[in-house]
Design a protein around this motif. Structure first.
Motif, PDB file in Angstrom:
ATOM      1  N   HIS A  57       0.837  -1.205   0.000  1.00 18.02           N
ATOM      2  CA  HIS A  57       0.000   0.000   0.000  1.00 18.02           C
ATOM      3  C   HIS A  57       0.870   1.253   0.000  1.00 18.02           C
ATOM      4  O   HIS A  57       0.650   2.169  -0.796  1.00 18.02           O
ATOM      5  N   LEU A  58       1.850   1.296   0.874  1.00 16.61           N
ATOM      6  CA  LEU A  58       2.709   2.471   0.978  1.00 16.61           C
ATOM      7  C   LEU A  58       3.529   2.702  -0.288  1.00 16.61           C
ATOM      8  O   LEU A  58       3.819   3.859  -0.636  1.00 16.61           O
ATOM      9  N   PRO A  69      -2.701   9.569   7.094  1.00 20.19           N
ATOM     10  CA  PRO A  69      -2.953   8.158   7.454  1.00 20.19           C
ATOM     11  C   PRO A  69      -1.817   7.231   7.025  1.00 20.19           C
ATOM     12  O   PRO A  69      -1.442   6.316   7.758  1.00 20.19           O
ATOM     13  N   GLU A  70      -1.261   7.473   5.863  1.00 24.93           N
ATOM     14  CA  GLU A  70      -0.148   6.647   5.398  1.00 24.93           C
ATOM     15  C   GLU A  70       1.118   6.911   6.208  1.00 24.93           C
ATOM     16  O   GLU A  70       1.909   5.988   6.449  1.00 24.93           O
ATOM     17  N   THR A  71       1.314   8.136   6.643  1.00 27.51           N
ATOM     18  CA  THR A  71       2.460   8.441   7.510  1.00 27.51           C
ATOM     19  C   THR A  71       2.355   7.656   8.808  1.00 27.51           C
ATOM     20  O   THR A  71       3.346   7.075   9.277  1.00 27.51           O
ATOM     21  N   GLN A  72       1.167   7.587   9.379  1.00 27.80           N
ATOM     22  CA  GLN A  72       0.973   6.815  10.603  1.00 27.80           C
ATOM     23  C   GLN A  72       1.226   5.328  10.362  1.00 27.80           C
ATOM     24  O   GLN A  72       1.828   4.655  11.194  1.00 27.80           O
ATOM     25  N   LEU A  73       0.781   4.825   9.224  1.00 32.48           N
ATOM     26  CA  LEU A  73       1.017   3.421   8.880  1.00 32.48           C
ATOM     27  C   LEU A  73       2.515   3.151   8.719  1.00 32.48           C
ATOM     28  O   LEU A  73       3.030   2.145   9.207  1.00 32.48           O
ATOM     29  N   LEU A  74       3.221   4.053   8.057  1.00 34.55           N
ATOM     30  CA  LEU A  74       4.667   3.909   7.900  1.00 34.55           C
ATOM     31  C   LEU A  74       5.361   3.886   9.260  1.00 34.55           C
ATOM     32  O   LEU A  74       6.254   3.068   9.500  1.00 34.55           O
ATOM     33  N   ARG A  75       4.922   4.733  10.163  1.00 33.03           N
ATOM     34  CA  ARG A  75       5.513   4.757  11.499  1.00 33.03           C
ATOM     35  C   ARG A  75       5.255   3.450  12.251  1.00 33.03           C
ATOM     36  O   ARG A  75       6.112   2.985  13.002  1.00 33.03           O
ATOM     37  N   LEU A  76       4.089   2.849  12.048  1.00 35.82           N
ATOM     38  CA  LEU A  76       3.841   1.526  12.646  1.00 35.82           C
ATOM     39  C   LEU A  76       4.798   0.488  12.070  1.00 35.82           C
ATOM     40  O   LEU A  76       5.291  -0.381  12.799  1.00 35.82           O
TER      41      LEU A  76
END
Length: 111
Positions: A57-58, A69-76
């Motif tokens: 996805h990223l 939202p994608e920044t938060q996912l990347l950080r996870l």
């Protein structure tokens, strides 16, 4: 109107955002050290099965222009990397036999 914390396809991972979607490596490392191995295991078990899908996805976005939202996912995903060795190898939050030694990051890697 509510702003999405994570991309819709990853909304079940939102409970982990507050604790683990940290902006810096040092914050992620501090969170790891402040956690029990049981907490690290729970985070890892929730996030790891979705990692490949999250990366796919990223990869559809420009890394330098990620929506929030994608920044938060990347950080996870960064935090997943941070806890993978403690969970899979060390079986504890700290590096075994490292005593009182520590390493301070003086700069973040260039992305």
């Amino acid at each position: 109107m509510t702003t999405a914390v994570l991309p819709a396809a990853f909304s079940e991972l939102e409970p982990w955002v507050e604790t683990w979607a940290k902006a810096t490596r040092q914050e992620r490392y501090d969170t790891r050290l402040a956690s029990t191995i049981e907490q690290l295991d729970a985070f890892y078990d929730a996030i790891a099965p979705r990692a490949e899908e999250a990366i796919e996805h990223l990869n559809t976005f420009d890394l330098n222009d990620l929506p929030d939202p994608e920044t938060q996912l990347l950080r996870l995903m960064y935090s997943l990397v941070m806890v993978s060795y403690p969970v899979n190898v060390f079986k504890q939050p700290r590096i075994p036999d490292s005593g009182a030694s520590f390493f301070d990051t003086v700069s973040e890697p260039v992305v």
